[in-house]
Design a protein around this motif. Structure first.
Motif, PDB file in Angstrom:
ATOM      1  N   HIS A  34       0.820  -1.211   0.000  1.00 12.86           N
ATOM      2  CA  HIS A  34       0.000   0.000   0.000  1.00 12.86           C
ATOM      3  C   HIS A  34       0.860   1.270   0.000  1.00 12.86           C
ATOM      4  O   HIS A  34       0.316   2.378  -0.023  1.00 12.86           O
ATOM      5  CB  HIS A  34      -0.937  -0.003   1.212  1.00 12.86           C
TER       6      HIS A  34
ATOM      7  N   ASP B 289      -2.995   0.952 -10.635  1.00 15.57           N
ATOM      8  CA  ASP B 289      -2.736   0.589  -9.243  1.00 15.57           C
ATOM      9  C   ASP B 289      -1.639   1.430  -8.609  1.00 15.57           C
ATOM     10  O   ASP B 289      -1.643   1.655  -7.388  1.00 15.57           O
ATOM     11  CB  ASP B 289      -2.357  -0.890  -9.146  1.00 15.57           C
TER      12      ASP B 289
ATOM     13  N   HIS C  97      -6.719  -4.353  -3.020  1.00 20.02           N
ATOM     14  CA  HIS C  97      -8.119  -3.983  -2.793  1.00 20.02           C
ATOM     15  C   HIS C  97      -8.876  -5.023  -1.975  1.00 20.02           C
ATOM     16  O   HIS C  97     -10.048  -4.822  -1.669  1.00 20.02           O
ATOM     17  CB  HIS C  97      -8.825  -3.788  -4.139  1.00 20.02           C
ATOM     18  N   ARG C  98      -8.216  -6.136  -1.638  1.00 20.04           N
ATOM     19  CA  ARG C  98      -8.926  -7.217  -0.969  1.00 20.04           C
ATOM     20  C   ARG C  98      -9.473  -6.790   0.387  1.00 20.04           C
ATOM     21  O   ARG C  98     -10.579  -7.165   0.766  1.00 20.04           O
ATOM     22  CB  ARG C  98      -7.998  -8.416  -0.813  1.00 20.04           C
ATOM     23  N   SER C  99      -8.713  -5.997   1.135  1.00 23.84           N
ATOM     24  CA  SER C  99      -9.191  -5.556   2.446  1.00 23.84           C
ATOM     25  C   SER C  99     -10.423  -4.677   2.308  1.00 23.84           C
ATOM     26  O   SER C  99     -11.340  -4.730   3.132  1.00 23.84           O
ATOM     27  CB  SER C  99      -8.080  -4.799   3.183  1.00 23.84           C
ATOM     28  N   THR C 100     -10.452  -3.866   1.236  1.00 20.85           N
ATOM     29  CA  THR C 100     -11.632  -3.027   1.005  1.00 20.85           C
ATOM     30  C   THR C 100     -12.845  -3.879   0.705  1.00 20.85           C
ATOM     31  O   THR C 100     -13.951  -3.625   1.215  1.00 20.85           O
ATOM     32  CB  THR C 100     -11.367  -2.061  -0.171  1.00 20.85           C
ATOM     33  N   TYR C 101     -12.648  -4.914  -0.130  1.00 20.49           N
ATOM     34  CA  TYR C 101     -13.757  -5.825  -0.420  1.00 20.49           C
ATOM     35  C   TYR C 101     -14.257  -6.482   0.863  1.00 20.49           C
ATOM     36  O   TYR C 101     -15.467  -6.655   1.059  1.00 20.49           O
ATOM     37  CB  TYR C 101     -13.306  -6.912  -1.398  1.00 20.49           C
TER      38      TYR C 101
ATOM     39  N   ILE D 186     -14.192  -5.281   3.926  1.00 19.55           N
ATOM     40  CA  ILE D 186     -14.963  -4.320   4.726  1.00 19.55           C
ATOM     41  C   ILE D 186     -16.382  -4.199   4.191  1.00 19.55           C
ATOM     42  O   ILE D 186     -17.369  -4.229   4.954  1.00 19.55           O
ATOM     43  CB  ILE D 186     -14.257  -2.950   4.729  1.00 19.55           C
ATOM     44  N   PHE D 187     -16.518  -4.059   2.871  1.00 20.11           N
ATOM     45  CA  PHE D 187     -17.855  -3.937   2.274  1.00 20.11           C
ATOM     46  C   PHE D 187     -18.665  -5.216   2.480  1.00 20.11           C
ATOM     47  O   PHE D 187     -19.882  -5.160   2.691  1.00 20.11           O
ATOM     48  CB  PHE D 187     -17.748  -3.603   0.784  1.00 20.11           C
TER      49      PHE D 187
END
Length: 252
Positions: free
Chosen positions: A37, A70, A221-225, A227-228
C-alpha cells in the motif's frame, strides 16, 4: 486422536521449514518488511525493475495499464517511462499490452544456459523475504561464468545486475574450533557502489515490494472488499432479524 493431530501438525511444520531452508540454500532470510500500500515504493520498484531486471525477466501476467492504475500513474507516464519494447510492426507497445521483454528465448538460453524465468508469480512462489535476501546476497566469485555467486541461491546463472548500485561484496568464512565446529560465512562490501548500504537496502525493498504486488494485485483492494462484505452482512442480519420478527409476531 489429539496425539495424531499434533503429530500431523508437527510433520507439516517440519516439511515447511525444510522447504524454506532448501529454497534459501540454508541461509536465514531477512525480513523484507514490504508494504504494497506504499505507492511511492511501488513506483520506485517499477522504475528499478524496468531499468535493471526487465531486459531479461518479463512479467507476462501483468499489463502496463493495470500497473499504471494501481500505482497512481497515467498511461502517458507509463508509455513514456516504462515501455521500451516494440510490437510485430516495430511500433512501441501500447499501455494495454502485456509486460513482455524483447529478449529471444532461444538466444537467452544460449547466453545463460536457460532462458530467464518470467517473474510474474515469484512473489507468491518464493515470497518477499526470499526476493529481498536474494538481491542482497551476490558476491564476487571468479569461478562462476559471470563472475558472481549468491548465498541464497548458490550457483545462480543470473549476473549481479545491480552491482553499480550496491558495489561488490566478498564472502568471508571462518570455522570455529572443535570436531563439530560450524563454518560461519558473511558478506563484506569491498567495493562501494553509487548507493550507500542503506540506500541500496531501500532500493531492493522497493523492487521486492513491486514484485510482491505483481504476484497478486488483488491484495491492494482485498481488504476493502472485505470491509464492504462485512457491512453487507451486518445490514443483511438487521433486515433478516426484522423480517423474522414480522413473520413471528402473531405466533404464540
Amino acid at each position: 486422536m489429539k496425539k495424531f493431530i499434533v503429530s500431523i501438525m508437527f510433520a507439516l511444520s517440519a516439511s515447511l521449514m525444510t522447504t524454506t531452508a532448501m529454497a534459501s540454500g540454508g541461509v536465514e532470510l531477512e525480513d523484507a518488511k514490504v508494504d504494497i500500500h506504499n505507492q511511492p515504493s511501488l513506483q520506485r520498484g517499477a522504475k528499478y525493475y524496468v531499468n535493471y531486471c526487465m531486459g531479461c525477466h518479463s512479467l507476462n501476467f501483468s499489463r502496463y495499464n493495470r500497473v499504471a492504475a494501481d500505482l497512481g500513474l497515467t498511461e502517458e507516464q507509463v508509455a513514456k517511462n516504462l515501455i521500451f519494447t516494440r510490437d510485430a510492426d516495430g511500433e512501441l507497445e501500447k499501455p494495454g499490452a502485456l509486460m513482455k521483454n524483447g529478449m529471444s528465448q532461444k538466444q537467452s538460453a544460449e547466453w545463460f544456459g536457460a532462458p530467464p524465468p518470467d517473474l510474474s508469480l515469484v512473489g507468491r512462489s518464493r515470497g518477499s523475504d526470499w526476493i529481498y535476501s536474494y538481491l542482497k546476497a551476490f558476491y564476487v566469485d571468479p569461478t562462476r561464468p559471470l563472475g558472481a555467486n549468491n548465498t541464497v541461491f548458490p550457483n545462480a546463472g543470473m549476473p549481479h545486475v545491480l552491482w553499480e548500485l550496491q558495489g561488490w561484496q566478498e564472502k568471508h568464512c571462518t570455522k570455529g574450533e572443535g570436531e563439530h565446529a560450524v563454518e560461519h560465512c558473511e558478506l563484506k562490501l569491498t567495493k562501494a557502489g553509487s548507493m550507500t548500504p542503506v540506500e541500496y537496502d531501500q532500493t531492493v525493498r522497493d523492487i521486492t515490494n513491486f514484485l510482491t504486488y505483481v504476484g497478486e494485485p488483488a491484495n491492494l483492494h482485498r481488504s476493502t472488499y472485505g470491509i464492504f462484505t462485512l457491512l453487507f452482512l451486518v445490514l443483511f442480519a438487521v433486515v433478516a432479524y426484522l423480517l423474522k420478527k414480522e413473520y413471528w409476531k402473531d405466533v404464540h
